[in-house]
Every structure is written in C-alpha cells, then in structure tokens.
Write an enzyme that holds these catalytic residues in place. Structure first.
Site, PDB file in Angstrom:
ATOM      1  NE  ARG A  82      -3.475   5.404  -5.371  1.00  0.00           N
ATOM      2  CZ  ARG A  82      -2.776   4.316  -5.084  1.00  0.00           C
ATOM      3  NH1 ARG A  82      -3.372   3.273  -4.527  1.00  0.00           N
ATOM      4  NH2 ARG A  82      -1.487   4.253  -5.347  1.00  0.00           N
ATOM      5  CE  LYS A 184       1.083   6.315  -2.791  1.00  0.00           C
ATOM      6  NZ  LYS A 184       1.329   5.659  -1.512  1.00  0.00           N
ATOM      7  CD  GLU A 220      -4.184   1.903   4.370  1.00  0.00           C
ATOM      8  OE1 GLU A 220      -3.605   1.370   3.421  1.00  0.00           O
ATOM      9  OE2 GLU A 220      -4.761   2.996   4.300  1.00  0.00           O
TER      10      GLU A 220
HETATM   11  N1  PLP Z   1      -1.853   1.844   1.645  1.00  0.00           N
HETATM   12  C1  PLP Z   1      -1.003   2.854   1.814  1.00  0.00           C
HETATM   13  C2  PLP Z   1      -1.169   3.716   3.010  1.00  0.00           C
HETATM   14  C3  PLP Z   1       0.016   3.089   0.875  1.00  0.00           C
HETATM   15  O1  PLP Z   1       0.880   4.089   1.044  1.00  0.00           O
HETATM   16  C4  PLP Z   1       0.130   2.235  -0.225  1.00  0.00           C
HETATM   17  C5  PLP Z   1       1.168   2.452  -1.224  1.00  0.00           C
HETATM   18  O2  PLP Z   1       0.948   2.991  -2.268  1.00  0.00           O
HETATM   19  C6  PLP Z   1      -0.790   1.190  -0.368  1.00  0.00           C
HETATM   20  C7  PLP Z   1      -1.761   1.026   0.591  1.00  0.00           C
HETATM   21  C8  PLP Z   1      -0.725   0.277  -1.535  1.00  0.00           C
HETATM   22  O3  PLP Z   1      -1.244   0.869  -2.684  1.00  0.00           O
HETATM   23  P1  PLP Z   1      -0.764   0.430  -4.102  1.00  0.00           P
HETATM   24  O4  PLP Z   1      -0.998  -1.027  -4.207  1.00  0.00           O
HETATM   25  O5  PLP Z   1      -1.637   1.189  -5.043  1.00  0.00           O
HETATM   26  O6  PLP Z   1       0.651   0.790  -4.225  1.00  0.00           O
HETATM   27  C1  COI Z   2       4.043   2.561  -2.525  1.00  0.00           C
HETATM   28  O1  COI Z   2       3.926   1.374  -2.288  1.00  0.00           O
HETATM   29  O2  COI Z   2       4.167   2.996  -3.682  1.00  0.00           O
HETATM   30  C2  COI Z   2       4.010   3.560  -1.466  1.00  0.00           C
HETATM   31  O3  COI Z   2       3.837   4.710  -1.763  1.00  0.00           O
HETATM   32  C3  COI Z   2       4.217   3.150  -0.088  1.00  0.00           C
HETATM   33  C4  COI Z   2       5.281   3.914   0.571  1.00  0.00           C
HETATM   34  C5  COI Z   2       5.228   3.561   1.998  1.00  0.00           C
HETATM   35  C6  COI Z   2       6.620   3.659  -0.018  1.00  0.00           C
END
Ligand code: PLP
Ligand code: COI
Length: 341
Positions: A82, A184, A220
């Site tokens: 990612r 991200k 989301e």
């Molecule tokens: N959506 C957003 C906007 C996020 O910042 C995060 C955090 O990483 C997620 C979803 C969840 O992603 P992940 O499960 O890969 O941490």
């Molecule tokens: C994560 O879950 O790793 C994120 O980056 C989300 C953030 C809002 C702390």
C-alpha cells in the site's frame, strides 16, 4: 531483555518517543541503505516538498507479543504494497517491499523493550512514512526524500476502549472521485482535522463520510473502514474506489468467511439503509474493530440494535478471532504473521 517501566494497560493512543528509528535518504536518484538512529528529530529544507505541498504518505501497523513471548507483526507485506501505491500517486520514489520489511523488523527489534507484554491489551504501533525533504518552490516533486520508521507503544484508539461509539455524518467530504481517498496520503488527514474538531466539539468520536459525488453512499470514517452486520448475521462492508483499502477490513472479511462461516457482501452501501443493520463497527489498525452504537445526522439518528452498552455479538466474535490470531491464541492463515524476535 528488560521491558521499560511503563504502565501498559493505562496507555492511550499517544506518541511516546522510543530509542531507535530507521532512516533512509533518497538523493541523486537512489535510496541509500538506511540505518537505525536515535535522533527523533527530522531536519530538512524550509522549502521541503512535504512542508510546501504536503508530499508525504505513511503506513500504520502493529507489533504484538504472543503468548509464547515471540514478537510478531501482522501482514506487513500488505502495508509495504500500500505504501508503494501511495508513493506512485504522489510521485514519491518507491520504497521497495524488501526495504520496508527490513526497516520495520529492525526498528521493532531495536525497540523490543517497548513492545507491550502479552495480555496487557496494548501493542506497539509502527509508523513508516516517506516525505519530500528536498527544496521545491514551483509545484513539482521534491528532488530528495526521507523514509522513516518509528514505533510507539499504544493503548486503545478511542477513549473508553471498546464501549460503543457515537459518531456523526460529516458535512465535509473526505475524498473526491478520482482523488486520493484510496491512498494513505498525509493530505487526506490534514483536510479531515477541521471536520474531526467539529465532531468532537459536538460530542462525537468520529465522522462518517459520504461519497462526495452523490452524498448518498457510506464511505468510511477519518481513520477506519466500516463493517455492518445484518439481522441475519451477514457481514456487509462498503465497496468504493475512494476509501482506503483497509488491511484490517480485508482480514476481517477472511475471518468472517473462513473462521466464523459468515456470509460477506462487499458492495455499495446507501446511507438510507443503515437503520436496517443490527451492528456497526469501525475497523483499522488503530481502531481494531470498535463498535458504533449510534450515528447522528442532520435531523435524525440511527440506533443500532446492539445499543450503547456493549458491542454486538457478531462484532465481538470478529474482534476476538482477529485479536486471537494477532496474539497467537488462534492459528493464523499462512503468511499473516511475521516473526521479528
Ligand atoms: N481508513 C482510513 C482513512 C485509515 O486511516 C485507516 C488506517 O490505517 C484505515 C481505513 C484502516 O486501514 P488498516 O486496516 O490498513 O489500518
Ligand atoms: C491506522 O489505523 O494505522 C491509522 O493510520 C489511522 C490513524 C487515524 C491513526
């Protein structure tokens, strides 16, 4: 190795500097080998691409101490992939998967004294990030970059741990069609700050963002994807090209299907149908899966059957299975757990 004197079970989701971080520089068209350093400060040009035009992206993952004392990470290969896709969209030179994994391994290993012990409920949050450190003044990609990984021990992302949350529907949009919602990028979070401030001021833990084009579909929150549970225990999760492809959500979909025998639907979810669901959860590395009890919007409120006292039964099972896999109490699918030390 002696652990640091930290009250692990009282930790919140806050930054505590640790002893080492990994740093690699990109200059003259290539990344150097990188190394661990102890200085937590970044030094860069006043005209750095990150400072002037927000040229930066990041990742978030965690290290866990399993029952047998091993320190592991959870699916770090997906974070590496990612980060590469975020870099491509922002014209940041890619950090290879090999370097990403090595940097994460080395940083966690060097800070093993900060990895919360098994059973404390705390984890070591890992934050890899890349930014344009070289000077630009016209709008263009920076000539130099820095890739860093630091770690910090954390407790629950939401105050109150796993109590159901009350969230609200944002009047602001998070991501434009064909924009940067699916990567991200730091800029996605900068623009969410004001919306988050308003939500918190009004007593909400988070914002639900609708799709910017029609404002009819659920996207989301600022930091997590959604999972909904129907009355007949089906898992439904929004499909959209403008949300971050959450690794936690993808893992929970697998857990639901292969460990819990639940049916999963990944599809567009209309805001109008939310009151038909029995449970709602926010999933992400930081959020794990945090239950939502209520969603308020202009002129109305949705209360899920699971209520505001405790998380719903399906959400609880999903959470228990996922954290069981991460903590080593439940056998993980092949390739999900990477042993660090
Ligand atoms: N959506 C957003 C906007 C996020 O910042 C995060 C955090 O990483 C997620 C979803 C969840 O992603 P992940 O499960 O890969 O941490
Ligand atoms: C994560 O879950 O790793 C994120 O980056 C989300 C953030 C809002 C702390």
């Amino acid at each position: 190795m002696e652990k640091k004197n930290i009250n692990w079970s009282e930790l919140s989701f806050a930054y505590i500097p640790t002893d080492y971080r990994f740093v690699s520089h990109y200059k003259d068209g290539k990344w150097d080998e990188g190394k661990l350093i102890s200085d937590p400060e970044c030094k860069m040009s006043e005209s750095a691409g990150v400072l002037q035009y927000a040229q930066t992206c990041f990742e978030g993952l965690k290290a866990y101490t399993q029952k047998n004392g091993r320190i592991v990470t959870f699916r770090p290969d997906l974070n590496a992939e990612r980060l590469i896709s975020s870099c491509r969209r922002l014209l940041i030179p890619e950090v290879s998967k090999e370097v990403f994994l090595k940097a994460v391994d080395e940083t966690v290993r060097a800070n093993a004294a900060y990895v919360p012990p098994y059973g404390t409920g705390a984890t070591l949050y890992i934050r890899p990030f890349v930014y344009g450190s070289g000077a630009v003044i016209g709008v263009s990609p920076a000539p130099e970059y820095e890739f860093r990984v630091f770690v910090t021990p954390v407790g629950p992302y939401f105050k109150g741990g796993i109590k159901p949350l009350k969230i609200t529907v944002s009047d602001y949009d998070r991501a434009a069609p064909n924009g940067t919602g699916n990567i991200k990028a730091g800029l996605n979070y900068a623009m969410s700050l004001y919306a988050g401030y308003e939500a918190k001021k009004n007593g909400y833990s988070e914002n639900l963002y609708l799709d910017a084009a029609t404002r009819t579909k659920v996207e989301e929150t600022g930091g997590a994807n959604f999972l909904f549970i129907t009355n007949d225990k089906k898992v439904v999760t929004p499909k959209s090209s403008t949300i971050l492809p959450s690794i936690t959500r993808r893992s929970l979909v697998y857990v639901a299907e292969h460990y819990l025998g639940l049916e999963v639907e990944e599809r567009e979810v209309y805001f109008d149908e939310l009151s038909d669901f029995a449970e709602c959860g926010l999933c992400g590395t930081a959020a794990v899966i945090s239950p939502v009890g209520q969603i308020d919007y202009r002129g109305g409120s949705i209360q899920f059957k699971s209520g505001m006292e405790e998380m719903g039964p399906v959400t609880a099972k999903l959470r228990k299975t996922l954290t069981g896999i991460q903590n080593g109490d439940i056998e993980a699918p092949s390739g999900w757990i990477r042993e660090i030390c």
